[in-house]
Each structure stands twice: as C-alpha cells, then as structure tokens.
Design a protein around this motif. Structure first.
Motif, PDB file in Angstrom:
ATOM      1  N   ARG A  85       0.844  -1.199   0.000  1.00  0.00           N
ATOM      2  CA  ARG A  85       0.000   0.000   0.000  1.00  0.00           C
ATOM      3  C   ARG A  85       0.876   1.244   0.000  1.00  0.00           C
ATOM      4  O   ARG A  85       1.835   1.337   0.780  1.00  0.00           O
ATOM      5  N   GLU A  91       2.607   6.907  10.927  1.00  0.00           N
ATOM      6  CA  GLU A  91       2.599   5.784   9.991  1.00  0.00           C
ATOM      7  C   GLU A  91       3.982   5.426   9.471  1.00  0.00           C
ATOM      8  O   GLU A  91       4.172   4.346   8.911  1.00  0.00           O
ATOM      9  N   GLU A 136       0.324  -3.703   8.324  1.00  0.00           N
ATOM     10  CA  GLU A 136      -0.884  -2.887   8.411  1.00  0.00           C
ATOM     11  C   GLU A 136      -1.430  -2.920   9.838  1.00  0.00           C
ATOM     12  O   GLU A 136      -1.272  -3.906  10.565  1.00  0.00           O
TER      13      GLU A 136
END
Length: 718
Positions: free
Chosen positions: A301, A367, A395
């Motif tokens: 991602r 993140e 994730e």
C-alpha cells in the motif's frame, strides 16, 4: 692479362655560397607534397642541413663555367634556405654543403632529379613510433617532441601508445601480418598479455576487423556512460585507484572502466550511505538495490503524503534558472542550430528545474514506523528513492466496533504478531540479480525456454497495456466483450482481459523492463490520474459522474489496461493453481486479437533484440535464424563461424535497425491477413540492399587524420 674494373669516383661535397646557387628548372618535383617549406626551414634552423644539395655548374654559350650552380636535386631544401635568408636568419653568402656533378658525364639532369626522389625508401611507421618512444625515454616531453616535428601533441600520444603495444604484436605488424588499423585497435589497452590473448583468438579468423578487436578488449569493462559511473562519478572511481581504457584513435565517449568490482563496491557503499541517511527519517525498513524489477511495489500500500513547500532559497534558484533559460532561448531562437555550449547549458537547466519540481513528500509520523522505502538507481544514474510503502503484515489490525470484540482473522492475527516486532530494522542492501542461466549449445532449433517466453510476453503485455490505455474505444470493446461472455455464456477460461480489474505481476522479466518507455509511460499516466482523484469514496463517485465523456473514457481505458494479461506461463497439467493448456491458448489468442486491433508494433514500443534480452539466451541456431530473417543470408554467413558469445554480440549489431522480432512479439495476422513478419523476412533475405554489408562491416575504419602513418604528419627526407 686480366682486365681491372674501373673504380667509381664519387664527387666530393664542398661548400658553395648560397648566393651562387639557382633552382634548376629541370627538377621533376612539381606537385607540392610532404612537409611544407616553412616547417622544413624550421627543421634546418633547429638541426642544420641534414642532406647536402646536388648541383651542377652553369655553363655559358661556349661551355665554360660561369661560377653559378643549378640545383636539380634538393629543390625544397633550397627553397627552405631561401626562406631563412629572406627572414634574415641566414646570411646570403652562407656556405651550403653541395655535391657537384660533372656536366659532361652524359647523365641527364632530369635523371638525377628523378632518381633522387624515387630511390628514397620511406621510413616504416613502426620505426617512427619507436623513434618517438626513444626521444621520450631520453627526457623529451610529449610537447617538445610535437614542437620538434610540427605535429599536434595528440599525434605524439598516439604514436607513443602504438609503440607501447606488445612486442609480439609489433613484430607481426612489422612483417605485414597485421594492418595499422588493427594495431591501433590493440592500443586501447596497455595489458600486453590481454593483447596477445585476443590476437591469438582472432589471428586465424578471416573476420578480425578492428571493431571486433576493440569489443573483445573491452568486453569485461564498463562504459563511462553506464548509470553506475554516472552515480558514483569518474573522479571518485579514479581517486579509489580505478584504471581506465581510452581509445586515442576513435571517439570513445569517455572510455571504459576496467575495475568493475571496484565500481560495484563504490556504488554499493554510496547507496548504503544514502540508505542510512533515509533510515534516520524513521522508516521501518529500507530495501536497497542497484535496480528494481518492474512492479516491485506489487502487493504494497502506498501512503499518501503532502509535498514539502518550496523554500525561499529554492524559489530564488527556480526563478534564476527560469530567467536564464528564457534569455538563452530568446537569444538563439532565430538561429537554425543551437550552439553546442548553449544546448548543453539548457540541458543542465532543464535537469535542475526538474529536480526542484520533484518535491519530496511529508508523511504522517504515526505511519512512518510501519512503512518503508526503496533506494536504487534510476536509468539516468541518479538516486531513486520511493518512500511510503506499507507491507500487508505491517498494516494496523482491524478492531471490531461492537463491544471491543476481537474479530480479527488468522491473517490479521499474523499482522498483530508482525506489529509486535521492533518498529525499525536496519536496511538490507542487496546488489545483483539472479545468477545467469547456463548457456546451451545445441545445434538444433528447440522450443524457447518457458522463462524466456515469460519475459518476452511480459514486454508484450506491458506494451498492450500502454496501447490500450491510449485507445479508449478498444478498451471499452474489450471490456464489453468480457462482460458479455461472463453474463450470457459460461466460460471456464479467464481469457486475456481479467476484468476484476486486478493488476498482474510479472514473475519473469528482463532487467530492462522497468526502464522501458512503456513502463515510464504507464507510471506517469497512473501518477497523473492519482493526483486528481479525491480521497473520499462518496466524493470520488460524484467526481466520476461530473467528468466529461473524453475524460471518463480515458480513465476507463487506463483502468482496463491494468487487467491485460498476455503472459506465457507454463501450463499446469494437473489443474488447480496456474493456467491450463486450454486457458493459455485462449489467453494468447485473445492477446493476438487485441494486438491486431491496436496495430501493436513492438519495434515502435522500443523493443530491440540484445544479448541480455534474447540473443544471449538462445542457441546458436536460433541466433543465426534471427540474423537470417532480419538481415539476410549474407549477414548470417558473416558470423556463423563465431563462438556463441561473440555471435550474440555481432548479431545484436546486425539486427539493431532491422525491426526483427522473435515469434512471441510478432503481430500474428488474422484470417485473410498477410503476415507482416513474412513480408519483412522476404525483403531482408531477397533484396540486394538487405544482402549488402552493414556500415560497420563495409566501411574501412580510420581516417587520414587519425592515421599515424599518414603523409600529413610524415617526416620527409627533403
């Protein structure tokens, strides 16, 4: 009584004042050639008169000597002395050593002049090279030698380089076993052992052209234009002790780097240093490689980031570069051709502006600790950093909204375990690809290997994606075709268009796929659309509804193109995972139909047969078949005696501009259509133009300017 042969009496040389000499009109030399009179005058001023003049007394009408002497042999020396007198560097009564012949000998004066010119043996070029070397060893600089013989310094360097070639090869050249052009090719390296090794490899071959010798001598070196050299810098390589190969007789584009291991170590060290600096930003992982395959971000991602604002200093730099760019264009827009220096400067400005425009992104600090970055080299040798990729196992775990119940799946629990690991790990640097597959030397033509078929069809799949994305109507037809089949007819085979749409990863691909023109076009188009898409799903729906028809079609075509799968895979005969034999046939047949609809031309898409992507991966029989189809029978005969490695390299040159394609990349005709490959092959094999030698085999190498034995820089006796 015996007859005693009459002894020959040689006329002695004696000094005669220069003003008593006149040029003889019977001198046979009329055409100016050799060293100019001005240079000969400077030679006499430096070294004195090396050769005497040959003169005859001038007689009056009654046959008596007048005290004047005419010069039938040595006219250029006479004119050089005359020039020195006019320059007042030599007095007109200076004694000149002359050999005086008897006017009553019965030998014509023209005979003397002609004999003096044609009986002179020219100096062998090798003797000249060695003479230059001897002067250099005795202390004369290259500049001093050049000044003494009125030649450019680079000519002296050339001759010294030739004199430094292996003595074994010099003796071969001296006995006319090698041409000067071949000797010049061997001078590219100073390694005598390597020179002799290459000579032994080519001496008994009828094909030992200079270009082939240069190729063999540089096959293990790296060109200065290689992206690794651009990244590290030539100065760093030489400072680390790296050695270079330079060709003094041809343009070599900067030369070749001999120490490949040192270069790779410098690249690895610099990449590692760059990676350590990027690791300090807090990323969890950093993957480093000289080059990454196409689709290396598959399954990851990409985090969203915000561009960093332009600082005042950067904006000032942008304004200054833009103003300089506009000024240079305005000053030279009326010219038919831009000066080279200006063109180079505009290129530098454009590169600088492009680098400033590629703003780094700022990511959410919360993140960064679960994401990573790829660090490698771009095709242009600049550092390529791709930040903000999150692996599936990193994730954040999904949390149930109902009373905090744990609704995670086994896969999500695996992610939880992964998240419990340390947040940051050191970068792993891996340089180099998979080991090369062993060469096969079969004589017969066997089917292409499955991996090679996979690599070739990966090129075709990517080209189809690019082509479909630029033809929205074809993309819509392909999509409707797939949807109609799925809706109205049951089909077990997926076909060419996987309309989920799911991007297909390429398990087998050549190293150059990621740097191909199609790959860059797809990436740029994808980035352009992504920058326009709204983040919220509801807003995205409204945004799509508000698009004009042309934009909707273009976006549809782009999305559909990612589902194109024209890959050849090894069928699974047992069912289950993979593709069946029937499924593969359906896929490739639909890919052919799609390619015909697009008029896909892999040559225009940028594919060329090279040693790396085809010729070095197949047998000699297939190499010869390719050359025969692309360049004609005569070209194939030129290389059919070579070893496979050399044959593949020469085949690459022969096929460079022919438009030849291997079978998996050809546009197969439909029913009633002519085969374009057959037409191309017939043209290549049946015309006189195709059978003509290519330029690098038919044009003689070297030029008079670069020829160390050329008369332009010859040392004349006169």
């Amino acid at each position: 009584m015996t007859n005693t042969p009459q002894k020959i009496i040689l006329a002695p040389a004696r000094p005669i004042p220069f003003n008593k000499l006149v040029l003889c009109q019977a001198n046979v030399r009329r055409v100016k050639a050799g060293v100019p009179v001005e240079e000969l005058a400077e030679s006499i001023a430096r070294r004195g008169l090396i050769q005497s003049l040959h003169v005859r007394p001038v007689l009056d009408g009654e046959g008596r000597e007048t005290g004047m002497y005419e010069v039938p042999a040595g006219g250029r020396r006479y004119r050089a002395l005359e020039l020195l007198v006019r320059q007042k560097r030599l007095v007109k009564t200076a004694p000149v050593p002359c050999v005086v012949s008897d006017p009553g000998s019965g030998v014509l004066i023209e005979e003397i002049s002609l004999a003096e010119n044609i009986e002179r043996a020219p100096l062998h070029p090798l003797d000249q090279f060695r003479a230059f070397q001897a002067m250099r060893e005795k202390g004369m600089t290259e500049e001093a030698v050049a000044a003494a013989f009125f030649v450019p310094v680079h000519v002296v360097k050339q001759r010294l380089r030739l004199a430094a070639v292996s003595g074994v090869l010099l003796e071969v050249y001296a006995t006319e076993g090698m041409t000067l052009e071949q000797l010049m090719a061997f001078a590219i390296t100073e390694d005598h052992a390597r020179q002799e090794q290459v000579w032994e490899a080519v001496r008994n071959s009828w094909s030992k052209e200079p270009y082939q010798i240069r190729r063999l001598l540089t096959e293990k070196a790296v060109a200065a234009s290689d992206k690794r050299v651009v990244f590290v810098g030539m100065e760093a390589y030489e400072a680390a002790g790296g050695t270079m190969l330079r060709d003094l007789f041809q343009s070599d584009a900067g030369g070749w780097l001999q120490d490949v291991a040192l270069l790779d170590r410098l690249v690895a060290d610099k990449l590692k240093a760059e990676a350590e600096g990027i690791a300090a930003e807090g990323w969890k992982w950093i993957e480093v490689a000289m080059s990454f395959p196409y689709g290396h971000q598959f399954g990851l991602r990409r985090m969203d980031g915000e561009p960093v604002e332009v600082s005042e200093a950067e904006q000032a730099t942008i304004d200054a570069l833009t103003a300089e760019q506009e000024r240079l264009i305005a000053e030279h827009e009326a010219h038919d051709e831009m000066p080279e220096a200006v063109d180079d400067r505009l290129g530098e400005i454009e590169a600088a502006l492009e680098e400033l425009a590629n703003r780094p992104l700022r990511y959410d600090p919360t993140e960064i600790d679960r994401a990573g970055a790829f660090v490698g080299l771009g095709h242009d040798g600049r550092l390529r950093v791709e930040r903000g990729y999150v692996r599936p196992e990193d994730e954040a775990p999904a949390v149930s909204k109902s009373e905090g119940e744990d609704e995670t799946t086994d896969g999500e629990r695996g992610r939880d375990d992964a998240m419990s690991q340390p947040a940051v790990q050191r970068a792993v640097i891996t340089i180099g690809g998979a080991p090369a597959e062993p060469e096969l030397e079969e004589d017969g033509i066997r089917p292409l290997p499955d991996r090679l078929l996979g690599e070739l069809t990966a090129h075709r799949t990517l080209a189809l994606r690019d082509a479909v994305a630029n033809r929205p109507q074809v993309a819509l037809t392909a999509l409707l075709h797939k949807l109609v089949l799925d809706t109205f007819r049951f089909r077990s085979a997926q076909g060419c268009l996987e309309a989920s749409v799911r991007q297909i990863h390429f398990p087998a691909q050549a190293e150059d796929l990621n740097d191909s023109g199609c790959a860059r076009a797809v990436a740029e188009r994808h980035a352009g659309w992504k920058a326009e898409l709204p983040e919220d799903d509801d807003a995205l729906w409204d945004w799509l509804g508000a698009l004009d028809e042309a934009s909707r079609m273009a976006l549809l075509a782009h999305c559909v193109s990612f589902g194109i799968n024209a890959l050849h895979e090894k069928p699974n005969p047992y069912g289950g995972m993979g593709v069946s034999e029937h499924g593969l046939r359906v896929r490739l047949a639909q890919a052919d139909r799609l390619a015909r609809a697009m008029d896909l031309d892999m040559v225009s898409s940028g594919w060329r047969p090279t040693v790396a992507n085809y010729l070095g991966r197949v047998t000699k029989a297939r190499i010869l078949e390719a050359v025969r189809e692309g360049a004609g029978e005569r070209a194939a005969q030129l290389i059919d005696h070579l070893k496979k490695g050399e044959m593949a390299k020469e085949a690459e040159r022969l096929l460079a501009d022919t438009g030849w394609l291997p079978e998996p990349l050809r546009l197969e005709p439909g029913d009633g259509e002519a085969d374009p490959a057959e037409g191309r092959n017939e043209d290549a094999g049946g015309s006189e133009e195709a059978d003509a030698l290519p330029p690098f085999l038919s044009v003689e190498t070297g030029s008079e300017q670069d020829d160390p034995a050329s008369d332009t820089y010859g040392i004349a006796a006169e």
